[in-house]
Design an enzyme around this catalytic site. Structure first.
Site, PDB file in Angstrom:
ATOM      1  N   ARG A 181       0.835  -1.189   0.000  1.00  0.00           N
ATOM      2  CA  ARG A 181       0.000   0.000   0.000  1.00  0.00           C
ATOM      3  C   ARG A 181       0.872   1.242   0.000  1.00  0.00           C
ATOM      4  NH1 ARG A 181      -4.410   0.647   4.685  1.00  0.00           N
ATOM      5  NH2 ARG A 181      -2.509   0.859   5.918  1.00  0.00           N
ATOM      6  N   THR A 237      -0.939   7.571  -1.005  1.00  0.00           N
ATOM      7  CA  THR A 237      -2.259   7.459  -1.643  1.00  0.00           C
ATOM      8  C   THR A 237      -3.115   6.368  -1.028  1.00  0.00           C
ATOM      9  OG1 THR A 237      -1.527   5.854  -3.303  1.00  0.00           O
ATOM     10  CG2 THR A 237      -1.209   8.188  -3.803  1.00  0.00           C
ATOM     11  N   ASP A 291      -0.913  -3.685  12.831  1.00  0.00           N
ATOM     12  CA  ASP A 291      -0.435  -4.170  11.541  1.00  0.00           C
ATOM     13  C   ASP A 291      -0.258  -5.681  11.616  1.00  0.00           C
ATOM     14  OD1 ASP A 291       1.600  -5.024   9.494  1.00  0.00           O
ATOM     15  OD2 ASP A 291       1.458  -2.901   8.945  1.00  0.00           O
ATOM     16  N   ASP A 312       3.291  -7.050  10.623  1.00  0.00           N
ATOM     17  CA  ASP A 312       4.321  -6.798  11.628  1.00  0.00           C
ATOM     18  C   ASP A 312       4.158  -7.724  12.822  1.00  0.00           C
ATOM     19  OD1 ASP A 312       5.624  -4.840  10.220  1.00  0.00           O
ATOM     20  OD2 ASP A 312       4.597  -3.167  11.195  1.00  0.00           O
TER      21      ASP A 312
END
Length: 209
Positions: free
Chosen positions: A104, A108, A200, A203
Site C-alpha cells: 500500500r 495514496t 499491523d 508486523d
C-alpha cells in the site's frame, strides 16, 4: 450479488480477542491466525458441491459423499495473507497455492502490484483470497481484479477483520464476490488502520516493526 458473512462462533471470537491484545507475541499470534483460518474455512466451504461414491468399510460396502466439481485454490495476499495458508491447507491439503504481492502506497493508500504467481489451472478452481485485514479494500479489490484479468471468476474473499469502508469498496468493485470475515470493526483511522483492529497484522505476524 455477493454476500457478506460474519462468523460469530465463540471459538473464533475468543481467539480473535487474544490476537487483538497488544501483549500477544508473534508466536502466539501466528498460531491463533492459523487456528482461526482453519475454523473459518470450515464455514467458507460449506456449500462446495459433493457427489456420491462407494466405499467399503470394515463392515460392508456403502454409498457416501465426497467433494466434486471445481477444485480449491488458495491465494494469500503477501505478506500477511501467508499466515492464513496453513490453516486452510490442514483442511484442504489438495488445494494449490498461488501468491499475489501488493503493498500500500503510504501517501495514496492505493495498492501497487509487485508479484503474481498462480497455479496453471486457476481459472478452473474455486479461489480463496486470503488477507487478515480488509481496511480500505484497495488491496483486496486489486487482487481480485488481477485474478479476473487472468480469467479467474470463482473467487471468495476471506478476512479476519474488516472495516465497513473495505467491505463497501469490494462490494462496489466486485459485486459478484462473497466476503467472509470474523469481525467487522468500527471504522478506519486517519492512517488507514482498522479501529479497534489489532494493529499491523504483517508486523505482528513476523515480528517486524
Amino acid at each position: 450479488m455477493g454476500k457478506v458473512y460474519i462468523f460469530d462462533h465463540p471459538l473464533i471470537q475468543h481467539k480473535l480477542s487474544i490476537m487483538r491484545d497488544k501483549s500477544t507475541g508473534a508466536k502466539e499470534f501466528r498460531e491463533l491466525l492459523e487456528e482461526i483460518s482453519m475454523l473459518m474455512v470450515y464455514e467458507v466451504t460449506r456449500d462446495l458441491p459433493t457427489e456420491e461414491t462407494e466405499v467399503e468399510t470394515p463392515i460392508c460396502k456403502t454409498t457416501t459423499r465426497v467433494l466434486s466439481g471445481k477444485k480449491v485454490g488458495v491465494v494469500p495476499i503477501l505478506r500477511a495473507g501467508l499466515g492464513m495458508v496453513d490453516g486452510v491447507l490442514k483442511l484442504i491439503p489438495a488445494a494449490r497455492v498461488g501468491h499475489i504481492g501488493l503493498y500500500r502506497d503510504p501517501e495514496t493508500l492505493e495498492p501497487v502490484e509487485y508479484y503474481c504467481k498462480l497455479p496453471v489451472d486457476s481459472e478452473n478452481r474455486e479461489l480463496l483470497v486470503l488477507d487478515p485485514m480488509l481496511a480500505t479494500g484497495g488491496s483486496a479489490s486489486a487482487a481480485i481484479t488481477f485474478l479476473k484479468q487472468r480469467n479467474c471468476h470463482n473467487i471468495r474473499l476471506v478476512n479476519l477483520i474488516a472495516a465497513p469502508e473495505g467491505i463497501e469498496r469490494v462490494r462496489k468493485d466486485h459485486p459478484d464476490v462473497n466476503i467472509y470475515v470474523a469481525a467487522c470493526d468500527e471504522k478506519l483511522n486517519e492512517h488507514g488502520y482498522i479501529v479497534p483492529g489489532l494493529g499491523d497484522a504483517g508486523d505482528r505476524l513476523f515480528g517486524t516493526k
